[in-house]
Design an enzyme around this catalytic site. Structure first.
Site, PDB file in Angstrom:
ATOM      1  CB  ILE A  29      11.599  12.080 -11.633  1.00  0.00           C
ATOM      2  CG1 ILE A  29      12.661  13.133 -11.511  1.00  0.00           C
ATOM      3  CG2 ILE A  29      11.444  11.203 -12.857  1.00  0.00           C
ATOM      4  CD1 ILE A  29      13.163  13.518 -10.165  1.00  0.00           C
ATOM      5  CG  HIS A  97       7.456   0.936 -11.181  1.00  0.00           C
ATOM      6  ND1 HIS A  97       8.370   0.204 -11.588  1.00  0.00           N
ATOM      7  CD2 HIS A  97       6.843   1.866 -12.039  1.00  0.00           C
ATOM      8  CE1 HIS A  97       8.314   0.556 -12.926  1.00  0.00           C
ATOM      9  NE2 HIS A  97       7.489   1.403 -13.071  1.00  0.00           N
TER      10      HIS A  97
HETATM   11  P1  AMP Z   1       7.730   2.727 -15.958  1.00  0.00           P
HETATM   12  O1  AMP Z   1       7.770   3.228 -17.396  1.00  0.00           O
HETATM   13  O2  AMP Z   1       6.295   2.055 -15.690  1.00  0.00           O
HETATM   14  O3  AMP Z   1       8.926   1.589 -15.974  1.00  0.00           O
HETATM   15  O4  AMP Z   1       8.122   3.724 -15.011  1.00  0.00           O
HETATM   16  C1  AMP Z   1       9.094   4.112 -14.552  1.00  0.00           C
HETATM   17  C2  AMP Z   1       8.813   5.456 -13.963  1.00  0.00           C
HETATM   18  O5  AMP Z   1      10.028   5.815 -13.003  1.00  0.00           O
HETATM   19  C3  AMP Z   1       8.859   6.672 -14.829  1.00  0.00           C
HETATM   20  O6  AMP Z   1       7.617   7.297 -14.849  1.00  0.00           O
HETATM   21  C4  AMP Z   1       9.899   7.502 -14.526  1.00  0.00           C
HETATM   22  O7  AMP Z   1       9.632   8.992 -14.586  1.00  0.00           O
HETATM   23  C5  AMP Z   1      10.149   7.170 -12.990  1.00  0.00           C
HETATM   24  N1  AMP Z   1      11.413   7.519 -12.652  1.00  0.00           N
HETATM   25  C6  AMP Z   1      12.743   7.197 -13.174  1.00  0.00           C
HETATM   26  N2  AMP Z   1      13.630   7.387 -12.341  1.00  0.00           N
HETATM   27  C7  AMP Z   1      13.225   8.148 -11.270  1.00  0.00           C
HETATM   28  C8  AMP Z   1      13.754   8.637 -10.167  1.00  0.00           C
HETATM   29  N3  AMP Z   1      15.021   8.777  -9.884  1.00  0.00           N
HETATM   30  N4  AMP Z   1      13.140   9.388  -9.109  1.00  0.00           N
HETATM   31  C9  AMP Z   1      11.532   9.197  -9.323  1.00  0.00           C
HETATM   32  N5  AMP Z   1      11.061   8.753 -10.370  1.00  0.00           N
HETATM   33  C10 AMP Z   1      11.721   8.044 -11.399  1.00  0.00           C
END
Ligand code: AMP
Ligand code: ZN
Length: 130
Positions: A29, A97
Site C-alpha cells: 500500500i 513477508h
Molecule cells: P514491514 O514494516 O516489513 O512489516 O512491512 C509491512 C508493510 O505492509 C508496509 O510496507 C506496509 O505499507 C504494508 N501494508 C500494511 N497494510 C497493508 C495493506 N492493507 N495492503 C498492502 N500493504 C500493506
C-alpha cells in the site's frame, strides 16, 4: 485478526499480483517505489525465525519469479529484496513477508546504508558465530 490474514481471506481488498494454494503477492500500500510488492505465505507465521522449511522454500520460489517479472515490466534499474524480522528490525506487520522493491534512481524513496560500526569486534563475532 492479522491484516495480512484478512487479505488472504479476502476480508479486505488488495491488488493481488500472484496467488496459489500457499503463497500470495500483492502491491504494498505504501508503494515506496513504483511496483513495490509484498509476497507472503498464506499460512500465518511471524517471520523467518519461525518459518518451517517447506513454507520458506515455496515462498522464496515465488519471490524469485516475481522479482524477475516486476524488474522487467517496470523497467527498473535494480531491485531490493527485504525481510524485516521482529520489531527492532522494522517489522510492523507480524505476518511473514518479503518486500520486492524495484529501484529506479538515487531519488527514489528507499535508502539503505551499511554504515561502519566503529565499536565493531569482528574477532569476537567470528569466535561466536563460526
Ligand atoms: P514491514 O514494516 O516489513 O512489516 O512491512 C509491512 C508493510 O505492509 C508496509 O510496507 C506496509 O505499507 C504494508 N501494508 C500494511 N497494510 C497493508 C495493506 N492493507 N495492503 C498492502 N500493504 C500493506
Ligand atoms: Zn497473518
Amino acid at each position: 485478526m492479522c491484516i495480512f490474514c484478512s487479505i488472504v481471506n479476502n476480508e479486505i481488498p488488495s491488488y493481488k499480483l500472484y496467488e496459489d494454494d500457499d503463497v500470495l503477492a500483492f502491491l504494498d500500500i505504501s508503494q515506496t517505489t513504483f511496483g513495490h510488492t509484498v509476497v507472503i505465505p498464506k499460512k500465518h507465521v511471524a517471520n523467518i525465525l519461525e518459518c518451517d522449511d517447506e513454507t520458506y522454500a515455496k515462498l522464496m520460489k515465488i519471490v524469485k519469479e516475481l522479482s524477475g517479472k516486476i524488474y522487467q515490466k517496470t523497467n527498473a534499474k535494480g531491485i531490493n529484496i527485504l525481510h524485516n524480522a521482529n520489531e527492532v528490525a522494522g517489522q510492523t506487520v507480524m505476518h511473514m513477508h518479503y518486500h520486492i522493491i524495484p529501484r529506479y534512481d538515487e531519488t527514489d524513496k528507499l535508502n539503505i546504508t551499511f554504515a561502519e560500526n566503529h565499536d565493531k569486534d569482528i574477532e569476537k563475532a567470528y569466535e561466536l558465530l563460526k
